[in-house]
Design a protein around this motif. Structure first.
Motif, short mmCIF file in Angstrom:
data_model
loop_
_atom_site.label_atom_id
_atom_site.label_comp_id
_atom_site.label_asym_id
_atom_site.label_seq_id
_atom_site.Cartn_x
_atom_site.Cartn_y
_atom_site.Cartn_z
N TYR A 187 7.47 -31.98 7.75
CA TYR A 187 8.32 -30.82 7.94
C TYR A 187 7.44 -29.59 7.75
CZ TYR A 187 12.35 -27.69 7.61
OH TYR A 187 13.26 -26.69 7.83
N LEU A 188 7.22 -28.85 8.83
CA LEU A 188 6.27 -27.75 8.85
C LEU A 188 7.02 -26.43 8.63
CD1 LEU A 188 4.33 -28.83 12.07
CD2 LEU A 188 4.07 -29.70 9.74
N THR A 189 6.71 -25.73 7.55
CA THR A 189 7.36 -24.47 7.22
C THR A 189 6.32 -23.49 6.69
OG1 THR A 189 7.83 -25.19 4.94
CG2 THR A 189 9.54 -25.60 6.61
N HIS A 190 6.70 -22.22 6.64
CA HIS A 190 5.78 -21.27 6.01
C HIS A 190 5.91 -21.36 4.49
CE1 HIS A 190 3.31 -17.84 5.21
NE2 HIS A 190 4.30 -17.22 4.57
N TYR A 191 7.12 -21.23 3.99
CA TYR A 191 7.34 -21.31 2.55
C TYR A 191 7.39 -22.77 2.10
CZ TYR A 191 9.01 -16.49 3.13
OH TYR A 191 9.14 -15.16 3.44
N PRO A 192 6.91 -23.08 0.90
CA PRO A 192 7.11 -24.43 0.38
C PRO A 192 8.60 -24.73 0.25
CG PRO A 192 5.57 -23.17 -1.00
CD PRO A 192 6.18 -22.20 -0.04
#
Length: 202
Positions: A128-133
């Motif tokens: 799951y690729l996101t900016h925020y953890p």
């Protein structure tokens, strides 16, 4: 091939120097920018895909088109198809500029845009690729690849910082040159190394 990176922060002069947050010992942003471009292109082929997990650059001018053109010029020098996930420092104006100046590169648009995140499958696992953890709770075979926190790591084995400043390169056999995107094999090596470390602490 697929690659992953985050927090390039092109043009961000306030990050220059040594700090606990983002150690970047470059004399100026031009050198930093060119180092990232060179190391990126030494690995990524024009037909590869790079998932950039936000905070492409930090450069704002009035009028905004000047900085957008400058950032666009840097991105145009990077090999590969860029899947851009919006970070907190990525403006809507920049994404609109890139969408309006989106060349066809090896049969597909250079850029694709995502507001929040992307879920991709790799072998037996999902990223799951996101900016925020993201705190996903107890999940099976889902790893959150993120950026945002620069030279810090989330103390959760399912969260991996793939930004250019990440300290989690320590799980690799050899550290990558600054700005080099991570391959899926390297991400898997970090996943396993972090999981083993957590298991040993129990």
């Amino acid at each position: 091939m697929q690659y992953f990176t985050a927090d390039t922060h092109f043009f961000h002069k306030d990050l220059l120097g040594m700090s606990d947050f983002a150690p970047r010992p470059f004399p100026d942003v031009a050198t930093m920018n060119q180092t990232i471009i060179d190391n990126w292109n030494a690995r990524v082929a024009p037909t590869d895909t790079v998932y950039h997990l936000g905070d492409i650059a930090l450069y704002f001018t009035h009028p905004a088109n000047k900085s957008n053109e400058a950032v666009g010029d840097v991105l145009s020098q990077l090999n590969g198809h860029l899947e851009l996930i919006k970070g907190n420092h990525d403006s809507r104006a920049l994404f609109k500029y890139l969408a309006a100046n989106n060349p066809i590169d090896h049969g597909r648009p250079k850029y694709a845009f995502h507001d929040v995140g992307v879920l991709i499958k790799y072998d037996h696992r999902q990223y799951y690729l996101t900016h925020y953890p993201m705190m996903l709770g107890i999940v099976k075979q889902i790893i959150n690849l993120h950026g945002h926190i620069h030279h810090y790591a989330v103390p959760v084995k399912e969260n991996l910082n793939v930004g250019v400043d990440t300290p989690e390169q320590r799980y690799l056999d050899q550290p990558l040159p600054f700005g080099t995107p991570f391959s899926t094999a390297e991400v898997e090596q970090i996943v396993l190394g972090k999981a083993q470390e957590f298991q040993q602490k129990q």
